[in-house]
Design a protein around this motif. Structure first.
Motif, short mmCIF file in Angstrom:
data_model
loop_
_atom_site.label_atom_id
_atom_site.label_comp_id
_atom_site.label_asym_id
_atom_site.label_seq_id
_atom_site.Cartn_x
_atom_site.Cartn_y
_atom_site.Cartn_z
N GLU A 75 -30.42 85.40 -56.43
CA GLU A 75 -29.63 85.75 -57.62
C GLU A 75 -30.63 86.01 -58.73
N ARG A 100 -29.96 88.37 -49.89
CA ARG A 100 -29.32 87.27 -49.16
C ARG A 100 -29.23 87.67 -47.69
N GLU A 134 -27.26 87.63 -45.34
CA GLU A 134 -25.84 87.44 -45.01
C GLU A 134 -25.65 87.44 -43.49
N MET A 141 -24.15 93.40 -48.60
CA MET A 141 -25.44 93.84 -48.06
C MET A 141 -26.43 92.69 -48.13
N GLN A 163 -27.73 92.99 -58.88
CA GLN A 163 -26.79 92.24 -59.71
C GLN A 163 -26.97 92.63 -61.18
N GLU A 191 -26.35 90.48 -64.40
CA GLU A 191 -25.96 89.13 -64.78
C GLU A 191 -26.28 88.86 -66.25
N GLU A 242 -13.82 89.88 -54.04
CA GLU A 242 -14.52 89.59 -55.30
C GLU A 242 -15.39 90.75 -55.76
N LEU A 243 -15.24 91.02 -57.07
CA LEU A 243 -16.05 92.06 -57.70
C LEU A 243 -17.08 91.41 -58.62
N GLU A 259 -21.69 82.18 -67.46
CA GLU A 259 -22.35 83.27 -66.72
C GLU A 259 -21.33 84.35 -66.36
N SER A 267 -21.39 87.45 -63.71
CA SER A 267 -22.26 87.91 -62.62
C SER A 267 -21.55 88.99 -61.81
N GLY A 274 -21.86 92.57 -59.26
CA GLY A 274 -22.70 93.29 -58.31
C GLY A 274 -22.68 94.77 -58.66
N1 GAP Z 1 -25.53 83.94 -60.23
C1 GAP Z 1 -24.26 83.73 -59.65
C2 GAP Z 1 -24.04 84.52 -58.44
O1 GAP Z 1 -24.97 85.10 -57.90
P1 GAP Z 1 -22.23 85.23 -56.71
O2 GAP Z 1 -20.73 85.10 -56.79
O3 GAP Z 1 -22.90 84.64 -55.53
O4 GAP Z 1 -22.75 84.55 -58.04
C3 GAP Z 1 -22.25 87.50 -57.97
O5 GAP Z 1 -22.63 86.74 -56.82
C4 GAP Z 1 -21.89 88.91 -57.59
O6 GAP Z 1 -22.96 89.52 -56.88
C5 GAP Z 1 -20.68 89.03 -56.67
O7 GAP Z 1 -19.47 88.98 -57.40
C6 GAP Z 1 -20.91 90.39 -56.05
O8 GAP Z 1 -20.46 91.42 -56.90
C7 GAP Z 1 -22.43 90.45 -55.95
N2 GAP Z 1 -22.86 90.08 -54.59
C8 GAP Z 1 -23.07 88.85 -54.09
N3 GAP Z 1 -23.47 88.91 -52.81
C9 GAP Z 1 -23.53 90.22 -52.47
C10 GAP Z 1 -23.88 90.94 -51.28
N4 GAP Z 1 -24.29 90.31 -50.18
N5 GAP Z 1 -23.83 92.30 -51.30
C11 GAP Z 1 -23.44 92.94 -52.42
N6 GAP Z 1 -23.10 92.32 -53.57
C12 GAP Z 1 -23.15 90.97 -53.61
#
Ligand code: GAP
Length: 444
Positions: free
Chosen positions: A156, A188, A190, A200, A205, A207, A272-273, A312, A314, A316
């Protein structure tokens, strides 16, 4: 829009993205890399416009938020302190039958690779017990790959803001409440990436961390929820497709006191957006304990020292871009032909206007090229003189270009040109200075 099923719409969007140069599979000539994507000419422009719109609304239009651009590699201690080393895990299961891997908490929505109509719960495969899998990518800094050289690709961007809290506060002389904003890559590992660019392993991000007095956290939390909702409205999204989702106690991240997600109804369901989180004093307190650096703030209003609470927001970037693609995608039948329109808001459209000479003679191309050059000083514009004008309009509608300026016989006589609106298809005649004013108003 045509009555397609949801998979069809995603397939159409993926194929349009490839064909028109929005998004390509990464390293495609090598067969691609799972869930990695490259932004092409139109996609990178669209992404940049989304980021600029966010950056502008967060920093340039406010005097209480500063921007930073922190490095992706950070001291590994940051991730121990933040809790990511111990807590940033997803439960994972393997299928003993087909060897596929799934997130144990998302089994219902996952698909069995051998029986895609079934989930891993119903396909008959035997699953292992869940085990924890840490999502951070690890690598080594420097030439010796041992335990002392381990670094992580940041999962993040937020931590880059927390560790710079004192630097920004001292250098900018901001007073609480104030915020720090950042746009950048996060990584990440994933377990189940997918749905095109929705999830992905490498993503971006946007933030913002807002530092407030602990007694004022609830008020600022509400304020930022409203601001972020309004931002999506200004982005031009269909607000009926957005909703709030409040995190229950079991969903809350290890750092959060309260959290709401803004969700969008994608063709594959509500997802989630963006997250708006009340992170309390968790982050600064932990970093203060780990480093012995005094993160407290002396507030002259209350004549007291405290560790600020953090609200915060946050988002994407890629997920916002996917939302804009899905939300803007439209099909219409015109004179028996199915036509695609990408109805992006002019603010973020990759190309703001196209310039066409109606025909390639009678001085029209020369006039059109001058118009193209003049508009090009202010906007991203595109010149096209090939093919029937109807075809050229269609190509621009598909690229999401909101306006087309056509130079015709009348232009040569009185300098007026038609300005066609992609969404209403109305054509209005205007002369040059007025076209600049018109586009400026629409684009801003
Ligand atoms: N700092 C807090 C944080 O990172 P999160 O809910 O884990 O919170 C925030 O992530 C945003 O980042 C998500 O709402 C999404 O839009 C984006 N995001 C998180 N993981 C993602 C992924 N693997 N691929 C694309 N976007 C991602």
């Amino acid at each position: 829009m045509a009555n397609d099923n949801n998979n069809d719409i995603m397939d159409k969007i993926v194929s349009l993205c490839k064909r028109r140069g929005f998004i390509f599979p990464s390293s495609e000539i090598y067969g691609g890399l799972s869930s990695s994507w490259d932004y092409g000419p139109l996609g990178s422009e669209l992404k940049r416009n989304i980021k600029n719109f966010w950056w502008d609304s967060m920093t340039n239009r406010r005097d209480d938020i500063e921007g930073i651009d922190a490095s992706i590699f950070m001291h590994p201690g940051v991730w121990v302190t933040s809790g990511h080393v111990s807590e940033f895990n997803d439960p994972m299961v393997d299928c003993k039958t087909c060897k596929a891997r799934f997130r144990a908490d998302k089994l219902e929505e996952a698909r069995c690779p051998m029986k895609p109509s079934k989930s891993p719960l119903t396909c008959g495969g035997e699953l292992t017990e869940p085990r924890q899998f840490n999502l951070m990518f690890r690598t080594h800094l420097g030439p010796v790959p041992d335990d002392n050289s381990i670094v992580y690709l940041r999962p993040e961007t937020a931590q880059g803001i927390y560790v710079n809290f004192l630097n920004v506060k001292n250098s900018s002389r901001q007073k609480i409440p104030f915020g720090i904003a950042q746009i950048g890559k996060a990584f990440r590992n994933e377990i189940t990436p997918g749905n095109f660019i929705f999830r992905m392993r490498e993503f971006e991000q946007m933030e913002m961390q807002y530092f407030v007095h602990p007694d004022e956290d609830a008020r600022w939390f509400e304020y930022w929820r409203e601001q972020r909702w309004e931002w999506y409205r200004q982005l031009g999204l269909n607000m009926n497709k957005l909703r709030w989702h409040e995190h229950g106690p079991k969903e809350l991240a290890h750092y959060a006191k309260a959290a709401f997600d803004i969700e969008y109804e994608f063709p594959f369901g509500w997802q989630e957006l963006e997250g708006v989180h009340n992170r309390s004093d968790f982050d600064l307190k932990r970093h203060m304990e780990a480093t012995n650096k005094d993160m407290r703030y002396f507030d002259e209003r209350f004549a007291e020292k405290f560790i600020p609470f953090i609200i915060e927001t946050s988002a994407g970037t890629d997920r916002t871009l996917l939302t804009v693609l899905v939300d803007g995608y439209d099909e219409m039948e015109i004179k028996g032909e199915k036509r695609v329109f990408m109805r992006f808001s002019p603010k973020i459209a990759p190309i703001k206007a196209a310039v066409f000479p109606l025909v390639k003679k009678d001085g029209m191309p020369e006039f059109a090229l001058n118009v193209y050059k003049e508009l090009g000083k202010r906007f991203k514009v595109f010149y096209d003189e090939s093919g029937a004008v109807g075809r050229r309009y269609a190509r621009m509608d598909e690229a999401g270009t909101p306006f087309c300026v056509t130079i015709d016989g009348q232009t040569i006589e009185d300098e007026t040109m038609t300005v066609r609106d992609r969404d209403t298809m109305e054509q209005i005649r205007m002369k040059m200075p007025r076209i600049i004013d018109f586009l400026t108003e629409k684009v801003n």
